[in-house]
Design an enzyme around this catalytic site. Structure first.
Site, PDB file in Angstrom:
ATOM      1  N   ASP A   7       0.845  -1.081  -0.101  1.00  0.00           N
ATOM      2  CA  ASP A   7      -0.029   0.003  -0.094  1.00  0.00           C
ATOM      3  C   ASP A   7       0.870   1.355  -0.050  1.00  0.00           C
ATOM      4  O   ASP A   7       2.103   0.970   0.430  1.00  0.00           O
ATOM      5  CB  ASP A   7      -0.899  -0.058   1.351  1.00  0.00           C
ATOM      6  CG  ASP A   7      -2.151  -1.209   1.127  1.00  0.00           C
ATOM      7  OD1 ASP A   7      -2.211  -1.535   0.064  1.00  0.00           O
ATOM      8  OD2 ASP A   7      -2.503  -1.435   2.359  1.00  0.00           O
ATOM      9  N   ARG A   8       0.330   2.294  -0.485  1.00  0.00           N
ATOM     10  CA  ARG A   8       0.975   3.487  -0.551  1.00  0.00           C
ATOM     11  C   ARG A   8       2.049   3.933   0.617  1.00  0.00           C
ATOM     12  O   ARG A   8       3.070   4.498   0.241  1.00  0.00           O
ATOM     13  CB  ARG A   8      -0.035   4.608  -1.032  1.00  0.00           C
ATOM     14  CG  ARG A   8       0.656   6.060  -1.044  1.00  0.00           C
ATOM     15  CD  ARG A   8      -0.579   7.015  -1.461  1.00  0.00           C
ATOM     16  NE  ARG A   8       0.024   8.300  -1.489  1.00  0.00           N
ATOM     17  CZ  ARG A   8      -0.491   9.313  -1.320  1.00  0.00           C
ATOM     18  NH1 ARG A   8      -1.759   9.440  -0.840  1.00  0.00           N
ATOM     19  NH2 ARG A   8       0.070  10.628  -1.416  1.00  0.00           N
TER      20      ARG A   8
END
Length: 193
Positions: A7-8
């Site tokens: 995830d980011r």
């Protein structure tokens, strides 16, 4: 060829294959869950014992953030299993080792929130998902720092073991300095190497 992504705001290991044959082999292993991954996460609150969450996840249709998942049995929910094991604690926080049996979107973060121990710095699954919208509109602010404590989610992919796929590869990544410094500042003793 990208095999595992993050995830980011999650730090840690990602896995790429150099050539197409190895990519196919690793993608099949990933599809069949023939690998082991472990994460380190800083949770809000003091988790005192190991806990396994076996709760289905699906879209959070009530959230103002469209990508948010939640524990639910409605609609397109899927089985999700997450194991949390406390490694170290300090007042108000826990560093935990997390292993998942399934690979659902935002699984660790959604299960941590459901447990009542959200991930430190998590703008979507933390105290209020509207904080994510504030961040998108205004960037990192003092008001967000007061509520979230860390400018990103304190989630780190620390280990990938491919021995279940028949490959003698084990990778590890130390806890990044921003998360380690946060833990030390909060009074946490020994951190994993």
């Amino acid at each position: 060829h990208l095999i595992f992504r993050l995830d980011r705001e999650t730090s840690g290991l990602v896995l790429f294959a150099k050539d197409a044959p190895m990519a196919r082999r690793l993608q099949m292993a990933a599809q069949e869950r023939r690998y082991a991954k472990a994460y380190l996460v800083v949770l809000v609150g003091e988790l005192l014992a190991k806990v396994t969450v076996d709760q289905p996840l699906g879209p959070d249709l009530e959230s103002p953030v469209l990508v948010k998942s939640r524990v639910t049995t409605e609609g397109a929910s899927q089985r999700a299993i997450t194991h949390f094991e406390p490694v170290s604690r300090a007042p108000g926080i826990t560093l935990a080792r997390v292993v998942t049996d399934t690979g659902r979107k935002h699984q660790i973060r959604a299960h941590a929130q459901w447990l009542g121990y959200p991930v430190v710095g998590d703008k979507i699954y933390g105290p209020d998902p509207r904080l994510f919208l504030d961040f998108i509109e205004h960037g990192w602010t003092a008001a967000l720092a007061d509520r979230l404590w860390l400018s990103r989610q304190a989630l780190h992919c620390a280990e990938i073991d491919l021995s279940l796929a028949g490959l003698d590869y084990r990778f590890s990544a130390r806890l990044p300095e921003d998360i380690a410094a946060f833990c030390r500042e909060r009074g946490m003793g020994e951190l994993p190497e």
